[in-house]
Design a protein around this motif. Structure first.
Motif, PDB file in Angstrom:
ATOM      1  N   ALA A  68       0.797  -1.230   0.000  1.00 47.94           N
ATOM      2  CA  ALA A  68       0.000   0.000   0.000  1.00 47.94           C
ATOM      3  C   ALA A  68       0.830   1.280   0.000  1.00 47.94           C
ATOM      4  O   ALA A  68       0.432   2.294   0.582  1.00 47.94           O
ATOM      5  N   VAL A  69       1.995   1.245  -0.648  1.00 47.37           N
ATOM      6  CA  VAL A  69       2.796   2.462  -0.797  1.00 47.37           C
ATOM      7  C   VAL A  69       2.180   3.305  -1.913  1.00 47.37           C
ATOM      8  O   VAL A  69       1.889   2.784  -2.995  1.00 47.37           O
ATOM      9  N   PRO A  70       1.951   4.591  -1.693  1.00 49.53           N
ATOM     10  CA  PRO A  70       1.316   5.428  -2.720  1.00 49.53           C
ATOM     11  C   PRO A  70       2.140   5.493  -4.001  1.00 49.53           C
ATOM     12  O   PRO A  70       3.371   5.433  -3.980  1.00 49.53           O
ATOM     13  N   PHE A  71       1.430   5.615  -5.125  1.00 48.71           N
ATOM     14  CA  PHE A  71       2.110   5.712  -6.408  1.00 48.71           C
ATOM     15  C   PHE A  71       3.063   6.903  -6.437  1.00 48.71           C
ATOM     16  O   PHE A  71       4.119   6.847  -7.078  1.00 48.71           O
ATOM     17  N   GLU A  72       2.699   7.986  -5.771  1.00 54.77           N
ATOM     18  CA  GLU A  72       3.548   9.177  -5.776  1.00 54.77           C
ATOM     19  C   GLU A  72       4.916   8.878  -5.158  1.00 54.77           C
ATOM     20  O   GLU A  72       5.954   9.374  -5.640  1.00 54.77           O
ATOM     21  N   ASP A  73       4.929   8.069  -4.093  1.00 49.46           N
ATOM     22  CA  ASP A  73       6.202   7.727  -3.451  1.00 49.46           C
ATOM     23  C   ASP A  73       7.024   6.785  -4.322  1.00 49.46           C
ATOM     24  O   ASP A  73       8.252   6.902  -4.407  1.00 49.46           O
ATOM     25  N   ILE A  74       6.347   5.834  -4.974  1.00 47.92           N
ATOM     26  CA  ILE A  74       7.062   4.898  -5.845  1.00 47.92           C
ATOM     27  C   ILE A  74       7.623   5.639  -7.055  1.00 47.92           C
ATOM     28  O   ILE A  74       8.716   5.311  -7.547  1.00 47.92           O
ATOM     29  N   ALA A  75       6.906   6.640  -7.529  1.00 41.43           N
ATOM     30  CA  ALA A  75       7.366   7.414  -8.681  1.00 41.43           C
ATOM     31  C   ALA A  75       8.723   8.058  -8.412  1.00 41.43           C
ATOM     32  O   ALA A  75       9.581   8.121  -9.301  1.00 41.43           O
ATOM     33  N   VAL A  76       8.925   8.528  -7.173  1.00 40.22           N
ATOM     34  CA  VAL A  76      10.212   9.131  -6.813  1.00 40.22           C
ATOM     35  C   VAL A  76      11.325   8.082  -6.889  1.00 40.22           C
ATOM     36  O   VAL A  76      12.424   8.350  -7.395  1.00 40.22           O
ATOM     37  N   MET A  77      11.044   6.869  -6.427  1.00 44.37           N
ATOM     38  CA  MET A  77      12.051   5.801  -6.440  1.00 44.37           C
ATOM     39  C   MET A  77      12.435   5.420  -7.869  1.00 44.37           C
ATOM     40  O   MET A  77      13.603   5.160  -8.160  1.00 44.37           O
ATOM     41  N   LEU A  78      11.434   5.391  -8.765  1.00 41.48           N
ATOM     42  CA  LEU A  78      11.679   4.950 -10.140  1.00 41.48           C
ATOM     43  C   LEU A  78      12.009   6.098 -11.082  1.00 41.48           C
ATOM     44  O   LEU A  78      12.315   5.860 -12.259  1.00 41.48           O
ATOM     45  N   GLU A  79      11.911   7.343 -10.565  1.00 48.30           N
ATOM     46  CA  GLU A  79      12.143   8.529 -11.375  1.00 48.30           C
ATOM     47  C   GLU A  79      11.201   8.552 -12.579  1.00 48.30           C
ATOM     48  O   GLU A  79      11.601   8.790 -13.721  1.00 48.30           O
ATOM     49  N   ARG A  80       9.913   8.264 -12.302  1.00 47.44           N
ATOM     50  CA  ARG A  80       8.873   8.304 -13.313  1.00 47.44           C
ATOM     51  C   ARG A  80       7.676   9.067 -12.750  1.00 47.44           C
ATOM     52  O   ARG A  80       7.636   9.389 -11.567  1.00 47.44           O
ATOM     53  N   THR A  81       6.693   9.320 -13.603  1.00 46.72           N
ATOM     54  CA  THR A  81       5.495  10.004 -13.134  1.00 46.72           C
ATOM     55  C   THR A  81       4.599   9.012 -12.399  1.00 46.72           C
ATOM     56  O   THR A  81       4.660   7.792 -12.658  1.00 46.72           O
ATOM     57  N   PRO A  82       3.752   9.500 -11.496  1.00 52.14           N
ATOM     58  CA  PRO A  82       2.801   8.609 -10.834  1.00 52.14           C
ATOM     59  C   PRO A  82       1.919   7.844 -11.819  1.00 52.14           C
ATOM     60  O   PRO A  82       1.597   6.680 -11.595  1.00 52.14           O
ATOM     61  N   GLN A  83       1.523   8.499 -12.921  1.00 51.44           N
ATOM     62  CA  GLN A  83       0.693   7.818 -13.913  1.00 51.44           C
ATOM     63  C   GLN A  83       1.447   6.664 -14.559  1.00 51.44           C
ATOM     64  O   GLN A  83       0.884   5.585 -14.801  1.00 51.44           O
TER      65      GLN A  83
END
Length: 301
Positions: free
Chosen positions: A144-159
């Protein structure tokens, strides 16, 4: 606060998060020893960092672990094209060759218990995802980690991360709709696995048609030619010899049909598919050749 007290407090805070970090790392990597290595590295990085301004230490540590796992998965993909080399050792358990890229010292019993608790089929599907897909699915759908937080890790947009997780989710569920008789077949396959794990020879024979035929490709043993075994008792005897392997085996949907997947350390090495006559198994196909394994669609049953 003196330095010793500060270190002890930091260590205590880390221990509060260790279990959760290990759970994330294991689902990312499918290996207890690799997960433990990542968690240890996260502690080393924490001990060398100034986190006085960090509001959420758990999120900070999860980010560190996720990035370490991502790097390890990317390195694994460039190092290994074929599935994990796994053969039976003296106790029937897997012996992992250098192609697996695993660190030593893993407890096979703990590996088997954890694989069972997470689901062998899930670990197999996760191993087939790209590193980014695996990270997005594991962190969002399982933790349940928010997409916004994962986006930072992957250097991609939340979408973009949302799309990665969606693709991974479809792979986990499988593209083929299960057959109408899948629940009945699943019960038989589960009973086959339980009898093999428990060493219950007579229970296994009862699941097999008297004229059952087992086909095993050359990679299974290995042998110069494919193996054909006929008859319920002979097939059951062969299954009993693989009791150690059964610890790393779980029920999966293979091309939409209940089957068994063996995945020591989260990496697919053998698949058993079945044909049936009612509640009796009439045929077993044991697949271990890499090209055949890659052609199979594996999903969570």
């Amino acid at each position: 606060m003196n330095e010793r007290v500060a270190d002890d407090r930091l260590a205590g805070l880390f221990e509060e998060h260790r279990g959760g970090l290990r759970a994330v790392a294991y689902r990312m990597l499918g290996s207890v020893s690799e997960a433990d290595d990542v968690v240890q590295e996260a502690w080393l990085r924490l001990s060398r960092s100034d986190v006085s301004g960090v509001d959420n230490l758990g999120a900070w540590l999860t980010t560190v672990v996720a990035r370490l796992c991502l790097n390890m998965l990317r390195a694994r993909r460039t190092r290994r094209e074929d599935p994990l080399e796994a053969q039976s050792g003296p106790d029937g358990g897997p012996v992992v060759g250098p192609a697996g890229g695993l660190t030593g010292g893993a407890d096979p019993e703990e590996e088997a218990v954890l694989a069972d608790s997470v689901g062998v089929a899930l670990l197999v599907v996760l191993d087939r995802l790209s590193p980014a897909e695996r990270l997005a699915f594991v962190l969002h759908d399982l933790f349940a980690v928010p997409f916004e937080d994962i986006a930072v890790m992957l250097e991609r947009t939340p979408q973009a991360v949302r799309q990665l997780a969606s693709r991974a989710r479809r792979r986990v569920r499988g593209g083929d709709a299960p057959r109408p008789d899948a629940p009945q077949r699943r019960r038989v396959v589960e009973a086959f696995l339980a009898a093999t794990r428990g060493g219950d020879f007579e229970a296994l024979v009862k699941l097999l048609h008297p004229d059952v035929v087992l086909h095993a490709d050359r990679r299974v043993v290995p042998t110069p030619e494919p193996i054909v075994v006929r008859g319920a008792r002979r097939v059951a005897e062969g299954a009993m010899a693989a009791t150690g392997r059964a610890r790393f085996t779980g029920v999966a949907l293979v091309d939409g049909v209940p089957a068994l997947a063996m995945a020591p350390y989260g990496r697919l090495s053998v698949v058993l598919t079945f044909t049936f006559d009612g509640d009796l198994i009439t045929g077993v196909d044991v697949v271990a050749e890499p090209d055949r394994l890659r052609a199979l669609e594996v999903a969570v049953a």
